[in-house]
Design an enzyme around this catalytic site. Sequence first.
Site, PDB file in Angstrom:
ATOM      1  N   SER A  48      36.689  54.100  34.620  1.00 25.69           N
ATOM      2  CA  SER A  48      36.428  52.675  34.807  1.00 25.69           C
ATOM      3  C   SER A  48      35.683  52.422  36.108  1.00 25.69           C
ATOM      4  O   SER A  48      34.810  51.546  36.178  1.00 25.69           O
ATOM      5  CB  SER A  48      37.744  51.890  34.782  1.00 25.69           C
ATOM      6  N   LYS A 100      46.161  48.087  32.061  1.00 26.60           N
ATOM      7  CA  LYS A 100      45.081  47.427  32.786  1.00 26.60           C
ATOM      8  C   LYS A 100      45.072  45.928  32.503  1.00 26.60           C
ATOM      9  O   LYS A 100      44.745  45.118  33.387  1.00 26.60           O
ATOM     10  CB  LYS A 100      43.747  48.050  32.403  1.00 26.60           C
TER      11      LYS A 100
END
Length: 972
Positions: free
Chosen positions: A633, A674
Site C-alpha cells: 500500500s 485497514k
Amino acid sequence: MNTNKATATYLKSIMLPETGPASIPDDITERHILKQETSSYNLEVSESGSGILVCFPGAPGSRIGAHYRWNANQTGLEFDQWLETSQDLKKAFNYGRLISRKYDIQSSTLPAGLYALNGTLNAATFEGSLSEVESLTYNSLMSLTTNPQDKVNNQLVTKGVTVLNLPTGFDKPYVRLEDETPQGLQSMNGAKMRCTAAIAPRRYEIDLPSQRLPPVPATGTLTTLYEGNADIVNSTTVTGDINFSLAEQPANETKFDFQLDFMGLDNDVPVVTVVSSVLATNDNYRGVSAKMTQSIPTENITKPITRVKLSYKINQQTAIGNVATLGTMGPTTVSFSSGNGNVPGVLRPITLVAYEKMTPLSILTVAGVSNYESYPNPELLKNMVTRYGKYDPEGLNYAKMILSHREELDIRTVWRTEEYKERTRVFNEITDFSSDLPTSKAWGWRDIVRGIRKVAAPVLSTLFPMAAPLIGMADQFIGDLTKTNAAGGRYHSMAAGGRHKDVLESWASGGPDGKFSRALKNRLESANYEEVELPPPSKGVIVPVVHTVKSAPGEAFGSLAIIIPGEYPELLDANQQVLSHFANDTGSVWGIGEDIPFEGDNMCYTALPLKEIKRNGNIVVEKIFAGPIMGPSAQLGLSLLVNDIEDGVPRMVFTGEIADDEETIIPICGVDIKAIAAHEPGLPLIGNQPGVDEEVRNTSLAAHLIQTGTLPVQRAKGSNKRIKYLGELMASNASGMDEELQRLLNATMARAKEVQDAEIYKLLKLMAWTRKNDLTDHMYEWSKEDPDALKFGKLISTPPKHPEKPKGPDQHHAQEARATRISLDAVRAGADFATPEWVALNNYRGPSPGQFKYYLITGREPEPGDEYEDYIKQPIVKPTDMNKIRRLANSVYGLPHQEPAPEEFYDAVAAVFAQNGGRGPDQDQMQDLRELARQMKRRPRNADAPRRTRAPAEPAPPGRSRFTPSGDNAEV
C-alpha cells in the site's frame, strides 16, 4: 533541584544511579563532595552450581554485600568473599552518607569447552536483617515478602536482575567511616587508633538468670549458656560481668573460662571469639566475677555475623560437682554494640539474590555503582573543594511523594534487567519538570505524576507548564484500533501490567526480504507520544499500515500514514528514521522500511503517522512506537504521489498492490483492518480485496461498499486506465464516473466532505453512537430476535424527555456538600486531618493558619474551633527597647570617636527589628545596614548645618596587656 533545568536531580540519582550523584536536598547543609564509586566482581560458580548473594543496598560504607556458595550436596553454605566498592572509603574520607546505589547481576561468561549458559536467578528484598531469614534455599526465597515490587523469580542468568536502592527514610545522618586518626612518631609499629562507627549503634544484651550454672560434662568441655541471633558487619565493642558463687570451698584453684563466639551463616566455626577467665579460690569462692571488655575492629569481622553463643568451661575435675550460682553480686549480663547498626541500610533492609543450576566454573558478574556525599580527611581536604548542601524542600518532597507511590508507579527494589532498562525513559521524564510525560502516559502514570507535581513543586509547575496535549480524544488511535480502551479512557494495551509489550513490539507488515524487515531491524525502546500540527502540504497521499505483533503473530491492528514532499526525519520516532530510495537513485523517502522498486521524480518524501486532517487542511502527525512503514500500500501511495497527484491531499485512503507490470492493481488482503483505521477519522478506503463475503465489525457504511465491490479498483490494461479510476475518485468533482457510483461515494464521505444526504448522515451518526457506547453486539442480538423491529419500535418511539430542573438541596445536604468540598481542598493542601466531620465541627471552615501550623509541627489533629494563635508569627511593628536599637545603630554606624548615627539610620535599624519579630539583623541585613551607613556618611554637608559636638574620648586606663610577658624588653 536545579531550577534552571527543572530537573529533580536527587530523584534522578535515586532512579538512575549511573547518571551520577546529587546532593540530598535536606536541611543537613554540611560541606561535602559528591563521590561515585563502582563495584565489579566476577564470581566463580562452585561445583554445586548454586549460591546466594547478600546485598546491603542502603549501607553507607564500602561493604555492599557478601557472596556465599552452596557445598557440593547443597546442605550448607560456604562463605566466599565480601563485596565492596573499588575504593576503601575510610582511607580517604572521615564522614559520608549514601545517596543511591544499583547492582546488575548476570552471567555471560562460559568456561572453556562449554557452549551454553544455564541457571536462573531468584531475588527478593527483605525488610528485616540477615539473621531473621528462616531459610536461604532457592525455592524459599520468594516467601520472604508478598510485595510484587520486591521480588523477581526464575530469571535467566543471561538476562540478569537489577537491585535498586530505594530509601526507607530521608533523615539520613552522616556516619563515621572508621577512618584512622593521625599518630605520633613514637607510636609502636603497627599500632593505630580509629574513630569507630558509633552513630546509632545496635546494642545486644544477654541477661542470665540468677540460677545455678548448668553442669559441665567434663573438664575442658564447653557448656552453652545462651545461643541466639545477632547481626554484625562493623566494629563491635563487648562488655560484660558474669558473677557467681560456689556452694563449697574448692579443693583446688578452679579456672572458669567464659567464651563469647560470633558466628556466620555458613558453619559453626567462630568468626571472632572473646574469652574472659577467672580463678575461684578459697578466698573468693563466695563471690567470683569474670569481666569481659574487648573491642573488635571491622577488619576482624571477615564475614557477616548472624549468631552468637555464650558458653563456659572449667579445668578441675573436682569442681564439676561444686554447684555455681549466678547473680551473687548483681545482675549477670554480657552486652555488645555493633557500630552504625541502627543506621538505615546498614543491617536492614537486605536483598538476597540466589542462583541455581548454573554451569559449574562459569562466571557470575556483579557490577554496581554507589553515590555518596563524603567529607574528606584533612590531608585530602587540602586539595579538594567542598560545597555546602542546599536545602530544597520542593526537590525533597517531590522525591518523597514519588517514592511513596511506588506501588502505583511500579517502582521496584529488584527488577528484571530488561524491565529496568525499559523504564529508563520514564524515569528521565518523571525527573524532568519540563516534560509533558508522554511515555509516562503510555504506562498509565501521567495523572499520578502530574498530581504530585502540583502539590510538591507548584512553583516549577508554573514556570514550566506542561504543553497542552493534542492527544485528548486521540486515545482512540490505539485504544479503539486495538479494541482495548478502558472505561476511563486509558487504553489497557499501554498500561503497566497490560499488553504494552505487544504494542511496543509491533511492526509494520511488509516483505520479510526487506533490508529493514522485522528479523533484521534492531528495535529501540520507544513509547514517546508527541503530536505536531502542520500546515496543508502542497500534495500528499494517505495509505493504511497494518501492524503485527511479534509475540502474537495472529494479532494485528491498523493505522494511517500520510506521505508528503519534504524531509522531516525529526517528526519521526527513532525506530522510523529510515531513509529508503527509489530505483536508479531517482529520489528518496523517509519512514519507509524498504527501497521502492520503481523510479521516482528526484524528490524527497516523508511518510508520517497521521492522526487527523482538519477542515482547514492542516494535518496532525504524531510520533508513535511502530517501526518504519513497509508493504504494497505504501508503494501504491508513492506511485500515485509521483505520477498522478499534482495538488492537494485526497480525502481517502488507498490500498492495493502494484503488479509486476506496474500497470495493474491486484487484490490485497487485510482490507477489513485497514477499513477500521480509515473510518476512524471519517475517510473512505479505496481498494480491492479477494472475496466479497467478509464482514467488518464496527466500521462505517464505506466498509460494506468496499467489500461488496461497489467501489472497484479492478485489473486494467495500461496505466492510463488504472489511473483514470483512481484519479477520478480523487477529484472534487469526479466527472466521467458512473452516476450511481458518484452518488454512493458522496454519501459515504459525509464526514470528509460536505454532507449531501441527510439520511446517510444520520445513519453514520447512529453507527458511531452505537459503537461508542458498545451496543453493537446487543443491537445485533436484538435484531435476530425482533426482525420486524416491533418491540424495538415501541420501545424507542417515544424518546426520553429531559425532566424538570430539580430543586436545590436542602440546607442540611448543602452543608454536607460544602464540608466535603472544603475537606477535599484541605487534604490536597496537606491537611490530612480535615475530614468532613472535622470541617463541620470547625463551623464549616477549613483549617486556619494556626491549626495547619499546629498539625505540621506536632503531627496531632488540632481541636476544631481553636485558632492556635500561639503558632502564628505575630508581626512586631516596632520594638519597645529603643536603647538596644540605638546601641546597635551607633555600633554599626561608626566607632565611638566618630559622630553619632542620624535619626534616619535609627529608623532603618528599628525596621529590621520589626521585620525579624524583635530579633536583631542577620548577616545579609547587617551588610545592608553597613552599606547604608557608608552612603549616609558620604552625603555632602550643608554649610549652614552645624557640626555635631561629641565628648572627648576618654584615655585608656594605665596598665599593660595581658598578652605581654613579664620583663622589660620581652618579645611576644
